[in-house]
Design an enzyme around this catalytic site. Sequence first.
Site, PDB file in Angstrom:
ATOM      1  N   SER A  57       0.778  -1.105  -0.066  1.00 49.28           N
ATOM      2  CA  SER A  57       0.164   0.061   0.263  1.00 49.28           C
ATOM      3  C   SER A  57       0.812   1.336   0.016  1.00 49.28           C
ATOM      4  O   SER A  57       0.198   2.352  -0.380  1.00 49.28           O
ATOM      5  CB  SER A  57      -0.830  -0.049   1.149  1.00 49.28           C
ATOM      6  OG  SER A  57      -0.273   0.095   2.288  1.00 49.28           O
ATOM      7  N   HIS A  96       1.188   4.082   6.758  1.00 53.86           N
ATOM      8  CA  HIS A  96       0.407   4.981   5.663  1.00 53.86           C
ATOM      9  C   HIS A  96       0.872   6.519   5.984  1.00 53.86           C
ATOM     10  O   HIS A  96       1.499   6.820   7.055  1.00 53.86           O
ATOM     11  CB  HIS A  96      -0.926   4.834   5.757  1.00 53.86           C
ATOM     12  CG  HIS A  96      -1.408   3.823   5.184  1.00 53.86           C
ATOM     13  ND1 HIS A  96      -2.744   3.441   4.824  1.00 53.86           N
ATOM     14  CD2 HIS A  96      -0.781   2.546   4.295  1.00 53.86           C
ATOM     15  CE1 HIS A  96      -2.782   2.194   4.641  1.00 53.86           C
ATOM     16  NE2 HIS A  96      -1.893   1.855   3.897  1.00 53.86           N
ATOM     17  N   ASP A 123      -8.136   6.126   4.643  1.00 55.88           N
ATOM     18  CA  ASP A 123      -8.139   5.188   5.456  1.00 55.88           C
ATOM     19  C   ASP A 123      -9.198   4.699   6.448  1.00 55.88           C
ATOM     20  O   ASP A 123      -9.452   4.030   7.237  1.00 55.88           O
ATOM     21  CB  ASP A 123      -6.923   4.895   6.392  1.00 55.88           C
ATOM     22  CG  ASP A 123      -5.659   4.660   5.669  1.00 55.88           C
ATOM     23  OD1 ASP A 123      -5.815   4.079   4.450  1.00 55.88           O
ATOM     24  OD2 ASP A 123      -4.360   4.813   6.255  1.00 55.88           O
TER      25      ASP A 123
END
Length: 180
Positions: A57, A96, A123
């Site tokens: 990701s 992230h 998210d």
Amino acid sequence: MGWIAENVESIKSMKIRDTLSQLITLGMIVSTALIIWKALMCLTGSESPVVVVLSGSMEPGFKRGDILFLHMSEAPFRAGEIVVYNVEGKQIPIVHRVIEVHEQENSGKVDILTKGDANNANDRGLYAYGQNWLKPQQIMGRAVGFLPYAGWVTIMMTEKPVIKYILVGALGLLVMTSKD
């Protein structure tokens, strides 16, 4: 299989004093690793100073298997920073990028929104049910460095537990049969 049989015979022929010495050495190795981990936790201010990227990701910046080094400072969070956070009810931390930060000046309350670089959406779908923003308490640390591909050993041991048992067993045999 000959190597294992030789080592088992070597262990059987060891005296009690030698066996105790080897067990103490093994205990010292494990204790040293735990002390180093705790020292890193104190130095970095993070509950987990080192994490492995487990998904794609964050590509192209970080690839699956990269090791990230974390630090937790008192500086305010800013958009663009890479953070590692925990979500209530999930065991695996998520790596992230911060895309939005909302700070309320009068209360000091901070809300953070994150997104994986390779993901299309933010998210919010990963957060706990009913939660739209991360709180600073959920963030384990900020990425301050990385080591490419070094985390693949961890990934392999997690995905194929038999590898973990073989590796731990082989290391245990090695320590037990060393004559130094």
